[in-house]
Design an enzyme around this catalytic site. Structure first.
Site, PDB file in Angstrom:
ATOM      1  N   ARG A 207       0.926  -1.260   0.061  1.00 15.01           N
ATOM      2  CA  ARG A 207       0.219  -0.185  -0.022  1.00 15.01           C
ATOM      3  C   ARG A 207       0.622   1.073   0.080  1.00 15.01           C
ATOM      4  NH1 ARG A 207      -5.212   1.361   3.941  1.00 15.01           N
ATOM      5  NH2 ARG A 207      -5.600   3.338   3.076  1.00 15.01           N
ATOM      6  N   ARG A 244     -10.874  16.305 -12.534  1.00 18.02           N
ATOM      7  CA  ARG A 244      -9.323  16.529 -11.852  1.00 18.02           C
ATOM      8  C   ARG A 244      -8.532  16.170 -13.193  1.00 18.02           C
ATOM      9  NH1 ARG A 244      -7.670  13.226  -7.260  1.00 18.02           N
ATOM     10  NH2 ARG A 244      -6.089  12.210  -8.649  1.00 18.02           N
ATOM     11  N   GLU A 261      -9.275  12.520 -14.117  1.00 20.77           N
ATOM     12  CA  GLU A 261      -9.978  12.052 -13.118  1.00 20.77           C
ATOM     13  C   GLU A 261     -11.624  12.417 -13.514  1.00 20.77           C
ATOM     14  OE1 GLU A 261      -9.251   9.237 -11.399  1.00 20.77           O
ATOM     15  OE2 GLU A 261      -7.199   9.490 -10.762  1.00 20.77           O
TER      16      GLU A 261
END
Length: 289
Positions: A207, A244, A261
């Protein structure tokens, strides 16, 4: 007026939406009956809302087909922002090829679908990531010496049905970062800058911090021009409530689109609280159409 802000169920691999509670509160304070709703909650009656705004459905990338099918269903029951056909186009990052074909400067990208030969660069550092992905999931940065590790990465994605993207590592990110230009209701809302996400040697399945060192940013004229060109190249010239545009500098020093986005971009309202009233006003306008 009822508005759903669409999110996902929490979990260890899902980031917290820092904007969501404040935005729900601001809409309610403006007289809107607003609530946060989980996109895959079968108990939600989407038809009772005047508008559903996709906000933080940040688990969609591993369930893209299920998510786009939900968007199609939801869009038939209420006004969905952004529209379902935009969601379908934008959940697959092969849209970068569409932008490039329209003359928009983008980061050079190749796509390796399941069944393709795993042909990777051998003369420069490169990035491998899924064509359906978010938050740097399954993304990693490699040197030519790490070729075999990168091949295993691609084959893992292929085994799970994902198309891989291969891009040169954009060195300017290390010094200039990545700039995110936020648009809402068709005009620039605010902009932010973040540092590099992919550190050398970080495993693809580890992550990562998706937005390290985030700060406010004043976009240049060139950045605005590239962002507006990208928005103008979206097929069908749809009515976008939000967008975005993530930009980096190419080797020539000019901005290029890293990502566009249009599904569930983090707006970073916690960093730009002055933008909250604008977002509320434009959501209300969209709900009233």
């Amino acid at each position: 007026m009822r508005v759903a802000l669409v999110t996902c169920a929490g979990g260890p691999d899902v980031a917290e939406d820092r904007d969501l509670p404040g935005l729900v509160g601001a809409l309610n304070a403006a007289g809107v009956e607003a609530s946060a709703e989980v996109w895959d909650d079968a108990g939600v009656d989407w038809g009772r809302f005047h508008l559903a705004v996709i906000r933080s459905t940040w688990d969609y990338s591993w369930r893209a087909a299920e998510f786009t099918a939900w968007a199609e269903r939801c869009g038939k029951l209420t006004r969905l922002a952004n529209p379902a056909h935009v969601v379908r186009w934008n959940t697959d990052k092969r849209y970068l090829a569409d932008l490039a074909a329209a003359g928009v400067p983008v980061v050079e990208t190749r796509y390796l679908a399941p069944g393709d030969d795993v042909d990777l660069p051998d003369g420069h550092e490169f990035v491998v990531k899924p064509a359906s992905g978010a938050g740097a999931r399954f993304a990693a940065r490699y040197t030519p010496d790490e070729h075999e590790t990168a091949v295993r990465h691609v084959r893992r994605m292929h085994a799970e049905g994902f198309t891989a993207m291969v891009q040169p590592y954009v060195r300017a990110i290390d010094s200039g970062g990545e700039r995110a230009l936020q648009f809402f209701g068709g005009t620039l809302l605010h902009a932010s800058r973040k540092g590099p996400v992919l550190a050398p040697g970080t495993p693809y399945d580890q992550r990562k911090t998706a937005h390290p060192g985030l700060t406010g940013w004043t976009p240049t004229a060139d950045e605005l021009a590239v962002a507006e060109a990208a928005l103008g190249a979206v097929p069908g010239a749809p009515d976008l409530l939000y967008a975005r545009v993530d930009l980096v500098d190419g080797d020539d020093g000019r901005p290029r689109v890293m990502e566009l986005e249009l599904v569930e971009p983090n707006l970073f309202l916690w960093l730009h609280p002055e933008s909250v009233p604008v977002v509320v006003e434009r959501i209300i306008e969209a709900a009233g159409r």
